[in-house]
Design a protein around this motif. Sequence first.
Motif, short mmCIF file in Angstrom:
data_model
loop_
_atom_site.label_atom_id
_atom_site.label_comp_id
_atom_site.label_asym_id
_atom_site.label_seq_id
_atom_site.Cartn_x
_atom_site.Cartn_y
_atom_site.Cartn_z
N THR A 256 -6.36 -45.40 5.47
CA THR A 256 -5.72 -44.36 4.66
C THR A 256 -5.01 -43.37 5.58
O THR A 256 -5.35 -43.24 6.77
CB THR A 256 -6.74 -43.57 3.83
N GLU A 257 -4.08 -42.65 4.99
CA GLU A 257 -3.35 -41.66 5.78
C GLU A 257 -4.26 -40.52 6.25
O GLU A 257 -3.95 -39.86 7.24
CB GLU A 257 -2.14 -41.12 4.98
N ILE A 258 -5.38 -40.32 5.55
CA ILE A 258 -6.31 -39.26 5.99
C ILE A 258 -6.87 -39.62 7.37
O ILE A 258 -6.83 -38.84 8.31
CB ILE A 258 -7.44 -39.06 4.96
N SER A 259 -7.38 -40.84 7.48
CA SER A 259 -7.93 -41.28 8.77
C SER A 259 -6.84 -41.33 9.83
O SER A 259 -7.09 -41.00 11.00
CB SER A 259 -8.56 -42.67 8.62
N PRO B 95 -12.54 -38.12 10.68
CA PRO B 95 -12.65 -37.09 9.64
C PRO B 95 -14.11 -36.87 9.24
O PRO B 95 -14.85 -37.85 9.08
CB PRO B 95 -11.87 -37.68 8.46
N PHE C 220 -12.46 -33.88 3.95
CA PHE C 220 -11.03 -33.66 3.72
C PHE C 220 -10.82 -33.17 2.30
O PHE C 220 -11.66 -33.37 1.43
CB PHE C 220 -10.25 -34.97 3.95
#
Lengths: 259, 408
Positions: free
Chosen positions: A78-81, A116, A119
Motif C-alpha cells: 500500500t502507499e502507506i507502507s 508504520p 496511520f
Amino acid sequence: MMFLGIDIGASAAKAVLLGADRQVLASASGNSGVNFALAADGLRARCLAAAGPGAAAAYTVSTGYGRRNVSFADDTRTEISCHARGAHFHYPRACTVVDIGSQDNKIIRVDGAGKPVSFKMNRNCAAGTGAFLEEIAPRLSLPLGELDGLARKAREELELGSFCTVFTKTEILARIAGGARLEDIVRGVFGSIIKRIVEMDTLEGDIVMTGGVIAHNPYLGEMLQKKLAGKLFVPPAPQFAGALGAALFALELAAAGKK
Amino acid sequence: MDKRKEFTSTAAMKKVMAAYFHELDEAARTGSRKIAWCTSVGPAELLRALGFLVYFPENHGAMLGATRLAKDCIPLANAAGYSPDICSYLTSDIGACLKGETPLSRAYPGIKSPPKPDVLVYNTNQCRDVQDWFAWYARKFKVPLLGVLTQRGVGEVTSTHIDSVAAQIAALVPELEKIAGRKLEPAKLKETVGLSLECSRLWRQVLETAAHVPSPLTFFDATIQMGPAVVLRGTEAAVTYYKTFLAELRTRIKDGVWAVEGEKYRLYWEGMPVWGKLRDLSDFFAGLKTCVAASTYCNSWIFEDLDPEDPFRSMARAYTGLFIVRSEEKKEEYIGEMVKKFGIDGLLFHDSKTCPNNSNSRYGMPERLQKELGLGTVTIFGDLNDLRCYSEEQSKTKIEAFIEQLEK
C-alpha cells in the motif's frame, strides 16, 4: 541487479529504478490516465531506457490506487507502507510522514526501522487534498503551477472556514465579490489545506512531507512548519517517495528470495 | 481468490428462518395470531409469552442492506423528511414501505410484504431512532406504540437502572394483554425467558469457537448465522438450530477446517457490519489471511443475565447490561477482555455514518485502546446500509495497510 517501484496514484503515476546499492538509477512520471496498465508499462520502459541498454528490473513492487493493475509487478504494497519507507530512506529515524496526495491525505507514524506504527487518512472527503486545489484553481482562472508563487505574495490573513470543497468555492465567490486580492485568496486556500492536515492527527517529532502537492507547492511546507513544535523536512523529489518506497520493498523482497 | 467456506448447517438455518417468516405472513393475512413488532434488543420474551408472533424491523433493515435494495429505498425516506444523516435502517425500511418493496419476497416466495403489526414495542437502549422509526409505522397502521426508555452511558448497572427498566417492562403488560386478548401466564413467561437464555448460551458458545487459533468461524459468517438468535430467541427452533451449528463448528475444529485458509492475523470488528459488502469484505480479509475473529455486534445478542425465576428484573438487567448501553470505560474494559479471549492482533473500528451509537471511534476510544492494550487500530468510514457513505477503495487500502503494519 535493478529494482523497480511503480506508484500508480489517483492522478499521477511515478516510477523509481534502484540499483543494488540503493542508488536511484532513474525515475519517471506521467498521468495515471484511464489505463493504469498502460501508464505502468510506459514508466517502466522510460526508466529502463534511462538506465541504459540491457537494463532489466529483477523485482518490481507496485503501489497506489492502481497497484493491482500493474501486470508485471511481482508484489504490491500500500502507499502507506511505501511513503513510510520512502521517507525513511531520506531521514532514517522515527518520524511522522505527512503525505498530501491527489485524493488522499495520510499521516503516518513511522518507527526507527521505517515501518508504520499507525496511520490516519482523510475521511470520505477530498477537501484538503490535491483534488481540492485542482477544483479551486480553475475557479480562480489560474494554472496549478502558479498557486505557490501567488500564495507567497499574500499580504492579508484570509480564512476559508468550510469543510467542503464545493462550499469553499462558494466562500471564494463571496471573497471575490468583496474585492479580496487573488494572492490572499490563494494563501487562504493553502491555509485551509493546512487546517485539514493538523486536525487529522497530533503532529509530533520530526515531520516529513511527501507527495505531489508539496512538490509543486513548497510554500505549504513553510506554512505547516509554523504550526509545528518539531522540525519539518521535505525530501528531494517528494512526489516520488511512494515509488521509491516501492523500489526499496522490491530490493528487500528480492533479497529475501520472495520470487 | 480466497472465498468464504460455507457451513452445511446453513440449509437448516434457512428452513428455520423461512418457517418464521411464513408463519408471520400467514398470521398477517388471516389474522390467526397477533403480531408485535419489536426492536432487536427489546422485550421479545414478554411478547412471545403473551402469544404474539414477533417481527423485528431491524432484521428487515439488515436484509435491505445485504441485498442492496437499500440504495433505492433510502432516497424515498429522505424525500419524506427523514434525513440521510439518521439511521439508514430506518430510512431503508421506511423507504421500502413507501416503495412497496421487500427483500422477503425474493427470499421467501409467496410473501408480498412485511407482516402488518397489531402493536409496536421499542426499547431505546440502543438509540432514539428506533422510537421515531416505530412511530412512523404506528401512525401509518394506526396501532399502539409502546416503549421502554432506557438510560444510556451506564457504568455499573445498579438497582436504580434495573428498577426503572423492570417497572417499565411490567407496565407494558396490561396494554399488551388487551391487544393480545389474553392474560400473561407467569409459567409461559418463565419458559420463554428460559429458552431465550438457552439460545444466548448456545450463541455465546458458537461465537467462542472463534477463540480457537486458527478459527473455524469469522465475524462475516456470524452475521449470517445470527438470524435465529435475533428473531427467534425465546423459541425451541433457535435452540435446536444452535445445537446443530455448534456441533458443526466443533467438528470443524476437530477436523482442522478453518474459516480462513492459512490464518495469520486476527482482528476485532467494532461497529456495525457494512451489510451490502459482507461477502466482498469476507473474501477480501480471507485474501489477506486475516480472520475477523470477534465483534461487538455479534456479541450483542448474548443475554446471559436472563433468569427464568426473575423474568422482569432479569430482562431489565440483560437489556441494560449490553455494550451499546454502557459507558466508555465499560466498553473499553469489554473490548480488552475480548482481545485476550480471542487472541486479537488489532482492532478495526467501523465509523458508520448514520449509526453514531454503534460508532465508537468518535470520542477517542481507538487512541485510548491503542495505548492501554498496546494494539494497533484502524478506522474505516462507511455505513451499515447507505453505501453512498462507504469509500470502498479507501477502506480496502486502509485495511491492507493495517495488515502490512501487523506484519513482522
